[in-house]
Enzyme design. Structure first.
Site, mmCIF file in Angstrom:
data_model
loop_
_atom_site.group_PDB
_atom_site.id
_atom_site.type_symbol
_atom_site.label_atom_id
_atom_site.label_comp_id
_atom_site.label_asym_id
_atom_site.label_seq_id
_atom_site.Cartn_x
_atom_site.Cartn_y
_atom_site.Cartn_z
ATOM 1 N N CYS A 1 0.846 -1.194 0.000
ATOM 2 C CA CYS A 1 0.000 0.000 0.000
ATOM 3 C C CYS A 1 0.882 1.246 0.000
ATOM 4 O O CYS A 1 1.818 1.345 0.803
ATOM 5 C CB CYS A 1 -0.895 0.012 1.236
ATOM 6 S SG CYS A 1 -1.892 1.515 1.415
ATOM 7 N N ASN B 1 -23.606 -17.471 14.145
ATOM 8 C CA ASN B 1 -22.550 -17.818 13.194
ATOM 9 C C ASN B 1 -22.065 -19.262 13.366
ATOM 10 O O ASN B 1 -21.817 -19.963 12.381
ATOM 11 C CB ASN B 1 -21.366 -16.855 13.380
ATOM 12 C CG ASN B 1 -20.266 -17.042 12.353
ATOM 13 O OD1 ASN B 1 -20.505 -17.017 11.158
ATOM 14 N ND2 ASN B 1 -19.038 -17.226 12.823
ATOM 15 N N ASN C 1 -26.493 -12.618 31.116
ATOM 16 C CA ASN C 1 -25.340 -11.749 31.306
ATOM 17 C C ASN C 1 -24.121 -12.650 31.480
ATOM 18 O O ASN C 1 -23.873 -13.190 32.563
ATOM 19 C CB ASN C 1 -25.521 -10.852 32.530
ATOM 20 C CG ASN C 1 -24.391 -9.854 32.669
ATOM 21 O OD1 ASN C 1 -23.279 -10.062 32.152
ATOM 22 N ND2 ASN C 1 -24.639 -8.755 33.364
ATOM 23 N N ASP D 1 -17.125 -18.277 22.101
ATOM 24 C CA ASP D 1 -16.588 -17.259 21.174
ATOM 25 C C ASP D 1 -16.828 -15.872 21.760
ATOM 26 O O ASP D 1 -17.686 -15.116 21.280
ATOM 27 C CB ASP D 1 -17.268 -17.406 19.812
ATOM 28 C CG ASP D 1 -16.743 -16.414 18.786
ATOM 29 O OD1 ASP D 1 -15.624 -15.892 18.975
ATOM 30 O OD2 ASP D 1 -17.448 -16.139 17.794
ATOM 31 N N CYS E 1 -10.350 -13.593 20.292
ATOM 32 C CA CYS E 1 -9.802 -12.445 19.567
ATOM 33 C C CYS E 1 -8.811 -11.668 20.426
ATOM 34 O O CYS E 1 -8.441 -10.553 20.090
ATOM 35 C CB CYS E 1 -10.927 -11.533 19.070
ATOM 36 S SG CYS E 1 -11.993 -10.892 20.357
#
Length: 482
Positions: free
Chosen positions: A86, A328, A379, A400, A438
């Site tokens: 880039c 998902n 929760n 996840d 993540c």
């Protein structure tokens, strides 16, 4: 190929002290800084430097036991240094801050992330996986189907800027292309700048959120949803300009956001709704542009398949999908298991996931009807052993969570293992847990609880290169009941 030293100068606005000594770079941290030691033994973090290079640098920050600088010269270059893909990437003034690793070979980027995962698991969780999984990789360019693009009308420059911020700056980079965005979107950046510049409301439109969907029945790029944040009502003339832009650019669909996310609305009815395909499971997932979906659809498809293979779901098993979002993983699980429970913190997401299940539930030529599935709201950051037991036993779990991880869930599991009397109603722990993360540090923390206090072994772990050229580390780990 080495970037020119001119490109590597520290911006004038950053005070820096030049150093004449040459340092040998030992490693790379997750901010893509080379790590070295100076003659005093002090740790030095050097932007733009790669492992095994010999470099000189400017110092622009110094503490008692470390200093930070930017490379100014390279005497010995790494074989893993490549030309960035880039034109806006680099250390020069005005460089885009969206990517950190474009100067490093793609395979080496993945190796850095793999090391970060293993280091976090050991140093934070005292966990070593029995097996390291091969990294899950996909396209390195044009992969980013979601992005939040800032918008600024810069009067002094007489132009509108759209894109990401400059490195370590509140200013926007003057981006004309972005090779990590889909090519159609990258090609649209300059026309978008001209469009916003033509609006009466150009001073009060601070953001465009991008969300791309698949073309119906394919995994190719389809709808390009652009959510325009506007702080004041748009004039009829501006609405007309937005509609004309959409008519001239295939797939573009404008959404308007006057205030919070709940105010997002479609500008013009018609066109293809946003969705993405999981063809391996015969599932189509509708979504709205402000919903959470994975940034990289190519990797997401591979990830869902990988997670279900690792979970090894059998037709007679009950599975719980924690932090299920829109479904998902839940819907693919329902194509394999006897029964699935999806648990999410948001009532709105639970309703959306239930709708997605109903749309996909009937049998198709590719698969049988989805099995019994329900969604509930909890929760998940305040889970207790009693709440966990109340949701019933399951043979397998899929977890996840967001960046905060699943600490309360892991802690409840640990309490149930250490205090068997809490296991009422015949509750038993899952035989296997697949944890998609993540954030390697919160995965490591939770892994430490599962392994050292909840009776599990970490049998597999590996990285998922969801965000090539960035420092973001996505990973997957498998825990088996010991």
């Amino acid at each position: 190929m080495t970037e020119s030293i001119e490109e590597k100068k520290v911006p004038a606005k950053t005070p820096a002290t030049a150093r004449d000594e040459w340092l040998k770079v030992e490693s790379l941290d997750l901010d893509a800084q080379g790590v070295a030691h100076n003659a005093e033994g002090m740790v030095v973090f050097i932007e733009g430097a790669l492992p095994f290079e010999e470099v000189q640098f400017n110092v622009h920050r110094r503490k008692n036991n470390w200093e930070q600088g930017t490379v100014t010269a390279i005497r010995r270059e790494s074989s893993q240094r490549v030309r960035p893909g880039c034109p806006h990437f680099g250390l020069h003034t005005g460089a885009c801050g969206g990517c950190k690793m474009q100067h490093l070979d793609e395979a080496a980027q993945v190796a850095v992330k793999q090391r970060a995962l293993e280091d976090n698991l050991w140093h934070l969780g005292k966990v070593r996986p029995d097996n390291v999984l091969r990294p899950l990789e996909g396209p390195a360019w044009h992969y980013r189907y979601r992005a939040r693009l800032s918008v600024r009308h810069v009067v002094k420059k007489g132009t509108v800027l759209i894109g990401f911020h400059e490195r370590k700056s509140r200013y926007l980079a003057d981006m004309q292309v972005c090779p990590v965005l889909p090519k159609q979107v990258s090609d649209m950046l300059m026309p978008l700048r001209a469009l916003i510049g033509s609006l009466d409301a150009r001073e009060t439109c601070p953001q465009i959120e991008l969300a791309c969907g698949d073309a119906p029945g394919t995994t190719s790029l389809g709808t390009i949803a652009l959510v325009l944040r506007h702080l004041e009502p748009l004039s009829n003339a501006d609405v007309g300009r937005l509609k004309a832009f959409a008519a001239q650019n295939a797939g573009v669909q404008w959404w308007l956001q006057a205030k919070g996310p709940d105010t997002v609305k479609l500008l013009e009815e018609g066109g293809m709704p946003l969705s993405y395909e999981l063809p391996q499971f015969g599932v189509t997932m509708p979504f709205k542009p402000t919903d959470f979906t994975q940034v990289n659809p190519h990797i997401n498809r591979a990830l869902v398949g990988k997670a279900l293979r690792l979970l090894d779901v059998q037709a007679n098993e009950r599975v719980i999908d924690w932090f299920c979002g829109l479904g998902n993983f839940t819907l693919p699980l329902a194509s394999r298991a006897r029964e699935v429970l999806g648990i999410e913190g948001s009532d709105t997401l639970v309703a959306r996931a239930s709708d997605n299940f109903k749309k996909n539930q009937p049998a198709t030529s590719a698969r049988r009807a989805l099995s019994a599935t329900r969604f509930v709201a909890r929760n998940l950051f305040e889970m207790t052993p009693a709440m966990l037991v109340a949701d019933g036993s399951a043979d397998k779990w899929l977890v996840d969570p967001p960046r905060e991880g699943a600490f309360a869930l892991a802690k409840a599991m640990a309490d149930l293992h250490l205090q068997p009397e809490l296991r009422t109603d015949g509750w038993t722990p899952p035989k296997r847990i697949v944890y998609v993360s993540c954030n390697p540090s919160t995965l490591a923390r939770d892994a430490g609880l599962l392994v050292h206090q909840a009776g599990y072994r970490c049998t597999f772990a590996g990285v998922i290169n969801m965000f090539p050229h960035t420092a973001h580390v996505e990973s997957i780990a498998v825990f088996d009941l010991a």
